[in-house]
Design an enzyme around this catalytic site. Structure first.
Site, PDB file in Angstrom:
ATOM      1  N   LYS A 121       0.817  -1.215   0.000  1.00  0.00           N
ATOM      2  CA  LYS A 121       0.000   0.000   0.000  1.00  0.00           C
ATOM      3  C   LYS A 121       0.850   1.264   0.000  1.00  0.00           C
ATOM      4  O   LYS A 121       0.363   2.338   0.331  1.00  0.00           O
ATOM      5  CB  LYS A 121      -0.963  -0.013   1.197  1.00  0.00           C
ATOM      6  N   LYS A 205      -5.452 -11.348  -6.429  1.00  0.00           N
ATOM      7  CA  LYS A 205      -6.674 -11.637  -5.670  1.00  0.00           C
ATOM      8  C   LYS A 205      -7.795 -10.688  -6.067  1.00  0.00           C
ATOM      9  O   LYS A 205      -7.538  -9.542  -6.473  1.00  0.00           O
ATOM     10  CB  LYS A 205      -6.401 -11.601  -4.167  1.00  0.00           C
ATOM     11  N   LYS A 208     -11.330  -5.032  -3.701  1.00  0.00           N
ATOM     12  CA  LYS A 208     -12.158  -3.817  -3.798  1.00  0.00           C
ATOM     13  C   LYS A 208     -11.434  -2.724  -4.562  1.00  0.00           C
ATOM     14  O   LYS A 208     -12.051  -1.848  -5.148  1.00  0.00           O
ATOM     15  CB  LYS A 208     -12.400  -3.251  -2.389  1.00  0.00           C
TER      16      LYS A 208
HETATM   17  P1  TYM Z   1     -10.918  -6.604   4.516  1.00  0.00           P
HETATM   18  O1  TYM Z   1     -11.980  -5.624   4.896  1.00  0.00           O
HETATM   19  O2  TYM Z   1      -9.947  -6.220   3.450  1.00  0.00           O
HETATM   20  O3  TYM Z   1     -11.577  -7.958   4.046  1.00  0.00           O
HETATM   21  C1  TYM Z   1     -12.569  -8.596   4.814  1.00  0.00           C
HETATM   22  C2  TYM Z   1     -12.375 -10.100   4.758  1.00  0.00           C
HETATM   23  O4  TYM Z   1     -12.465 -10.575   3.408  1.00  0.00           O
HETATM   24  C3  TYM Z   1     -11.346 -11.400   3.124  1.00  0.00           C
HETATM   25  N1  TYM Z   1     -11.001 -11.279   1.691  1.00  0.00           N
HETATM   26  C4  TYM Z   1     -10.881 -12.325   0.851  1.00  0.00           C
HETATM   27  N2  TYM Z   1     -11.041 -13.640   1.032  1.00  0.00           N
HETATM   28  C5  TYM Z   1     -10.871 -14.452  -0.036  1.00  0.00           C
HETATM   29  N3  TYM Z   1     -10.554 -13.988  -1.282  1.00  0.00           N
HETATM   30  C6  TYM Z   1     -10.383 -12.672  -1.517  1.00  0.00           C
HETATM   31  N4  TYM Z   1     -10.095 -12.226  -2.740  1.00  0.00           N
HETATM   32  C7  TYM Z   1     -10.548 -11.763  -0.415  1.00  0.00           C
HETATM   33  N5  TYM Z   1     -10.471 -10.406  -0.284  1.00  0.00           N
HETATM   34  C8  TYM Z   1     -10.744 -10.136   1.018  1.00  0.00           C
HETATM   35  C9  TYM Z   1     -10.234 -10.869   4.020  1.00  0.00           C
HETATM   36  O5  TYM Z   1      -9.216 -11.830   4.215  1.00  0.00           O
HETATM   37  C10 TYM Z   1     -11.001 -10.554   5.284  1.00  0.00           C
HETATM   38  O6  TYM Z   1     -11.163 -11.721   6.065  1.00  0.00           O
HETATM   39  N6  TYM Z   1      -7.492  -6.282   8.115  1.00  0.00           N
HETATM   40  C11 TYM Z   1      -8.792  -6.848   7.781  1.00  0.00           C
HETATM   41  C12 TYM Z   1      -9.915  -6.391   8.688  1.00  0.00           C
HETATM   42  C13 TYM Z   1      -9.679  -6.571  10.151  1.00  0.00           C
HETATM   43  C14 TYM Z   1      -9.709  -7.785  10.849  1.00  0.00           C
HETATM   44  C15 TYM Z   1      -9.480  -7.456  12.228  1.00  0.00           C
HETATM   45  C16 TYM Z   1      -9.918  -9.113  10.476  1.00  0.00           C
HETATM   46  C17 TYM Z   1      -9.415  -5.596  11.060  1.00  0.00           C
HETATM   47  N7  TYM Z   1      -9.314  -6.111  12.321  1.00  0.00           N
HETATM   48  C18 TYM Z   1      -9.443  -8.438  13.216  1.00  0.00           C
HETATM   49  C19 TYM Z   1      -9.872 -10.095  11.452  1.00  0.00           C
HETATM   50  C20 TYM Z   1      -9.644  -9.745  12.812  1.00  0.00           C
HETATM   51  C21 TYM Z   1      -9.143  -6.411   6.380  1.00  0.00           C
HETATM   52  O7  TYM Z   1      -8.649  -5.447   5.879  1.00  0.00           O
HETATM   53  O8  TYM Z   1     -10.144  -7.105   5.809  1.00  0.00           O
END
Ligand code: TYM
Length: 345
Positions: A121, A205, A208
């Site tokens: 990023k 992957k 968004k």
């Molecule tokens: P975020 O908001 O980017 O994504 C939310 C969840 O979706 C999963 N994900 C995917 N899984 C499979 N294939 C994909 N292409 C794909 N894109 C996204 C992510 O792995 C995630 O589970 N840092 C985290 C949010 C967070 C969090 C936490 C998660 C903040 N605090 C504590 C677990 C525990 C994030 O940015 O997810």
């Protein structure tokens, strides 16, 4: 010697989703669907809209409240129930920020500088990125450990962040002579859909932030859009669908589409190939579109239904915040006391 085996608390699930833009099929299969499965299996679980993570990069503050509600609506529409799971917004429970600061003083700079998501990023341009972006995974550790959560359902892209959470828990326990105080949380990644790839590039992957909307299926896409995107999804020139798993070698786009079909239908990749092996994409893609629409259309409809009544979402989130606060508050009191803060007893 770090003693982490003595954690004797309850098993608990925590996970979070950022309110940044549209949710897509990767978020659904990698996260939301697993959340619902764990809820139905009877886990004590907290699911959080992580708005404090969303401000680590430029964002639209006018849009944030509705984007936050939209994630809550997606959680509810996917099948999470506020009676069975705790659904809430990160910024409404102060424990996250307090514990994050404490963990900033526990984690080592070298640990966070190694995080690949930070580097991706823009971490190489230190004038451009916020300090919060570097501390992002430390806040994530605080999210999880403010509830002493033991299990964290996430997609594969979060693996390294979860490793950091484990290191922070272990180091806290050791540094403050509190063996087993924090559990070392386990990432629940395995299973179909852990890594859904872009429809335009099987090596990237689904995300968004991909500039091409054709690269992803959004949860709010209508049936026609889903069918069109799947029809336009990249395949390759290596012939028809392979008959077995070995035949997917070197065919990442095909592997991704088969994986999505399997995750949506509850079938193994081998079973999907048993059915479609030897057939052309002209037969497989419409079948995939049908199953994707059948699965997502009710969720999309429910999301719209929830979004039509923001006041009801707000009530659900406020009740969730109270429940979350009741769990994290005693844990934070103990943390203050362990660390020797004045007035903490
Ligand atoms: P975020 O908001 O980017 O994504 C939310 C969840 O979706 C999963 N994900 C995917 N899984 C499979 N294939 C994909 N292409 C794909 N894109 C996204 C992510 O792995 C995630 O589970 N840092 C985290 C949010 C967070 C969090 C936490 C998660 C903040 N605090 C504590 C677990 C525990 C994030 O940015 O997810």
């Amino acid at each position: 010697m770090i003693d982490t085996t003595s954690y004797r608390g309850p098993d608990r699930v925590f996970s979070g989703i950022q309110p940044t833009g549209n949710l897509h099929l990767g978020n659904y299969l990698g996260a939301l669907k697993k959340f619902v499965d764990l809820q139905e299996a009877g886990w004590d679980a907290l699911y959080c809209v992580v708005d404090l993570h969303a401000i680590t990069q430029p964002y639209d503050m006018q849009a944030l409240p509705d984007q936050t509600r939209q994630i809550a609506a997606a959680m509810l529409a996917s099948g999470l129930s506020p009676e069975k799971s705790t659904i809430f917004v990160q910024s409404s429970v102060p424990a996250h920020v307090e514990l994050a600061w404490i963990f900033n003083c526990v984690a080592r700079m070298g640990w966070v500088e190694k995080m690949t998501q930070f580097k991706d990023k823009g971490g190489d341009n230190s004038e451009r990125v916020s300090l919060g972006l570097l501390a992002y995974p430390v806040l994530q550790a605080a999210d999880i450990l403010a509830y002493k959560a033991t299990h964290v359902p996430v997609g594969e892209d979060q693996k390294q962040h979860l490793e950091l959470s484990r290191n922070i828990a272990a180091r806290f326990n050791q540094q403050f002579d509190a063996p087993g105080f924090f559990p070392e949380p386990e990432a629940l990644i395995k299973g179909p859909g852990a890594r859904v790839m872009s429809l335009k590039d099987g090596l990237k992957k689904m995300s968004k932030s991909d500039p091409s909307d054709l690269s992803r299926i959004n949860l709010i896409d209508d049936a026609d859009t889903i069918a069109r995107k799947i029809k336009k999804a990249k395949t390759d020139l290596l012939g028809d669908m392979p008959a077995d798993v070995a035949g997917l070698e070197g065919r990442p786009e095909v592997e991704n589409l088969v994986g999505i079909y399997g995750a949506l239908s509850g079938q193994s990749v081998a079973a999907v190939l048993d059915e479609f092996g030897g057939q052309g994409f002209g037969a497989f893609k419409p079948a995939l579109a049908d199953i994707a629409v059948a699965h997502l259309a009710p969720i999309t409809a429910d999301m719209r239904h929830y979004m039509a009544d923001p006041a009801e979402i707000d009530r659900t989130l406020a009740a969730g915040a109270e429940k979350a606060h009741a769990v994290s508050d005693p844990i934070l009191r103990e943390v203050r006391s362990i660390m020797g803060f004045w007035g903490a007893g």
